[in-house]
Design a protein around this motif. Structure first.
Motif, PDB file in Angstrom:
ATOM      1  N   GLU A  61       5.054   3.196   0.368  1.00 45.70           N
ATOM      2  CA  GLU A  61       3.697   3.334  -0.149  1.00 45.70           C
ATOM      3  C   GLU A  61       3.088   1.972  -0.462  1.00 45.70           C
ATOM      4  O   GLU A  61       1.929   1.704  -0.133  1.00 45.70           O
ATOM      5  CB  GLU A  61       3.721   4.210  -1.401  1.00 45.70           C
ATOM      6  N   VAL A  62       3.868   1.094  -1.072  1.00 44.90           N
ATOM      7  CA  VAL A  62       3.380  -0.253  -1.399  1.00 44.90           C
ATOM      8  C   VAL A  62       3.031  -1.015  -0.123  1.00 44.90           C
ATOM      9  O   VAL A  62       1.985  -1.667  -0.042  1.00 44.90           O
ATOM     10  CB  VAL A  62       4.419  -1.017  -2.248  1.00 44.90           C
ATOM     11  N   VAL A  63       3.900  -0.938   0.887  1.00 44.33           N
ATOM     12  CA  VAL A  63       3.633  -1.621   2.152  1.00 44.33           C
ATOM     13  C   VAL A  63       2.337  -1.118   2.762  1.00 44.33           C
ATOM     14  O   VAL A  63       1.516  -1.906   3.251  1.00 44.33           O
ATOM     15  CB  VAL A  63       4.822  -1.449   3.126  1.00 44.33           C
ATOM     16  N   ARG A  64       2.105   0.187   2.729  1.00 43.45           N
ATOM     17  CA  ARG A  64       0.873   0.763   3.277  1.00 43.45           C
ATOM     18  C   ARG A  64      -0.349   0.187   2.563  1.00 43.45           C
ATOM     19  O   ARG A  64      -1.338  -0.193   3.196  1.00 43.45           O
ATOM     20  CB  ARG A  64       0.901   2.291   3.145  1.00 43.45           C
ATOM     21  N   VAL A  65      -0.283   0.083   1.232  1.00 47.48           N
ATOM     22  CA  VAL A  65      -1.399  -0.451   0.451  1.00 47.48           C
ATOM     23  C   VAL A  65      -1.616  -1.927   0.769  1.00 47.48           C
ATOM     24  O   VAL A  65      -2.745  -2.387   0.967  1.00 47.48           O
ATOM     25  CB  VAL A  65      -1.168  -0.233  -1.063  1.00 47.48           C
ATOM     26  N   LEU A  66      -0.521  -2.697   0.822  1.00 48.39           N
ATOM     27  CA  LEU A  66      -0.631  -4.128   1.126  1.00 48.39           C
ATOM     28  C   LEU A  66      -1.219  -4.359   2.513  1.00 48.39           C
ATOM     29  O   LEU A  66      -2.072  -5.239   2.695  1.00 48.39           O
ATOM     30  CB  LEU A  66       0.738  -4.803   1.024  1.00 48.39           C
ATOM     31  N   GLU A  67      -0.773  -3.580   3.485  1.00 50.23           N
ATOM     32  CA  GLU A  67      -1.272  -3.748   4.851  1.00 50.23           C
ATOM     33  C   GLU A  67      -2.725  -3.334   4.992  1.00 50.23           C
ATOM     34  O   GLU A  67      -3.453  -3.864   5.834  1.00 50.23           O
ATOM     35  CB  GLU A  67      -0.389  -2.979   5.832  1.00 50.23           C
ATOM     36  N   ALA A  68      -3.187  -2.413   4.162  1.00 44.64           N
ATOM     37  CA  ALA A  68      -4.582  -1.962   4.228  1.00 44.64           C
ATOM     38  C   ALA A  68      -5.529  -2.916   3.502  1.00 44.64           C
ATOM     39  O   ALA A  68      -6.743  -2.840   3.698  1.00 44.64           O
ATOM     40  CB  ALA A  68      -4.698  -0.559   3.627  1.00 44.64           C
ATOM     41  N   ASP A  69      -4.980  -3.814   2.681  1.00 45.58           N
ATOM     42  CA  ASP A  69      -5.803  -4.730   1.891  1.00 45.58           C
ATOM     43  C   ASP A  69      -5.957  -6.055   2.630  1.00 45.58           C
ATOM     44  O   ASP A  69      -4.992  -6.820   2.758  1.00 45.58           O
ATOM     45  CB  ASP A  69      -5.141  -4.961   0.529  1.00 45.58           C
ATOM     46  N   PRO A  70      -7.166  -6.373   3.116  1.00 42.31           N
ATOM     47  CA  PRO A  70      -7.351  -7.624   3.861  1.00 42.31           C
ATOM     48  C   PRO A  70      -7.138  -8.867   2.989  1.00 42.31           C
ATOM     49  O   PRO A  70      -6.948  -9.963   3.512  1.00 42.31           O
ATOM     50  CB  PRO A  70      -8.795  -7.538   4.367  1.00 42.31           C
ATOM     51  N   ASP A  71      -7.163  -8.705   1.659  1.00 40.71           N
ATOM     52  CA  ASP A  71      -6.976  -9.842   0.756  1.00 40.71           C
ATOM     53  C   ASP A  71      -5.519 -10.060   0.344  1.00 40.71           C
ATOM     54  O   ASP A  71      -5.234 -10.925  -0.492  1.00 40.71           O
ATOM     55  CB  ASP A  71      -7.831  -9.652  -0.506  1.00 40.71           C
ATOM     56  N   THR A  72      -4.581  -9.287   0.905  1.00 40.55           N
ATOM     57  CA  THR A  72      -3.173  -9.466   0.558  1.00 40.55           C
ATOM     58  C   THR A  72      -2.735 -10.878   0.899  1.00 40.55           C
ATOM     59  O   THR A  72      -2.949 -11.354   2.014  1.00 40.55           O
ATOM     60  CB  THR A  72      -2.287  -8.451   1.299  1.00 40.55           C
ATOM     61  N   ASP A  73      -2.147 -11.566  -0.073  1.00 44.15           N
ATOM     62  CA  ASP A  73      -1.592 -12.903   0.130  1.00 44.15           C
ATOM     63  C   ASP A  73      -0.124 -12.732   0.515  1.00 44.15           C
ATOM     64  O   ASP A  73       0.750 -12.636  -0.346  1.00 44.15           O
ATOM     65  CB  ASP A  73      -1.730 -13.730  -1.152  1.00 44.15           C
ATOM     66  N   TRP A  74       0.154 -12.668   1.815  1.00 47.73           N
ATOM     67  CA  TRP A  74       1.500 -12.385   2.303  1.00 47.73           C
ATOM     68  C   TRP A  74       2.499 -13.467   1.899  1.00 47.73           C
ATOM     69  O   TRP A  74       3.697 -13.203   1.839  1.00 47.73           O
ATOM     70  CB  TRP A  74       1.486 -12.176   3.814  1.00 47.73           C
TER      71      TRP A  74
END
Length: 195
Positions: A61-74
């Motif tokens: 679930e967290v990965v899905r949210v991170l991948e959907a957020d264009p502002d995620t600082d990988w």
């Protein structure tokens, strides 16, 4: 000679059947072969909400949210840290030994376990006690002891005392619905009250 030939053919056919069964995973029914998932086949109008074991589901679930957020600082993402915390959560619930003592105004719980569980208890109980203390209806104290951590929760309100006792150690540890926000902060590499 004919018997040898029949045995060789049987062995070859059996080996082929075994390999096919391994590819399709035993226990998986039609449409459950992992190889078919990437072929875009619909799941027969079924939308699952639980993608497996609890920790895996939370990470998914967290990965899905991170991948959907264009502002995620990988560069800051810390899924290994979140996984370690989820392991701690599982160990706390599964392996902790708790002795509960009713107090006139609440409950004293002593949490202990083997060395790994004790390390988990020492990371999680004091941090969660600080979260519990934000509820002004009770007083919370976590005291480190030689063989565990005592969590003491008390109140002057009899209805709150009943709630404390009803929750017990594990209910108190699950109380204060901050876990999802906390997990997202950990996944993003932010300081999330240092579990």
């Amino acid at each position: 000679m004919r018997t040898k030939l029949i045995l060789i053919v049987t062995a070859l056919l059996g080996g082929t059947a075994f390999a096919a069964a391994q590819t399709a995973h035993s226990g998986h029914g039609d449409g459950m072969d992992h190889a078919t998932h990437s072929q875009g086949q619909p799941l027969q109008n079924t939308i699952l909400t639980e993608p497996g074991q609890g920790a895996f589901a939370a990470l998914s679930e967290v990965v899905r949210v991170l991948e959907a957020d264009p502002d995620t600082d990988w560069g800051q993402v810390d899924l290994a840290g979140l996984r370690a915390h989820l392991v701690d959560m599982d160990r706390l619930v599964s392996d902790t030994i708790v002795e509960e003592t009713e107090l006139p105004d609440g409950l004293s719980t002593m949490a202990t376990g083997d060395a790994d569980t004790l390390a988990t208890i020492r990371r999680m109980v004091p941090a969660h006690a600080a979260q519990l203390a934000q509820d002004h209806g009770w007083t919370v104290e976590a005291v480190d002891a030689e063989n565990g951590v005592e969590l003491r929760v008390t109140s002057g309100d009899p209805s709150v005392v009943a709630r404390i006792r009803g929750l017990g150690f594990f209910g108190l540890m699950a109380s204060q619905d901050h876990h999802r926000e906390h997990h997202m902060m950990m996944a993003r590499g932010e300081n999330a009250h240092a579990h």
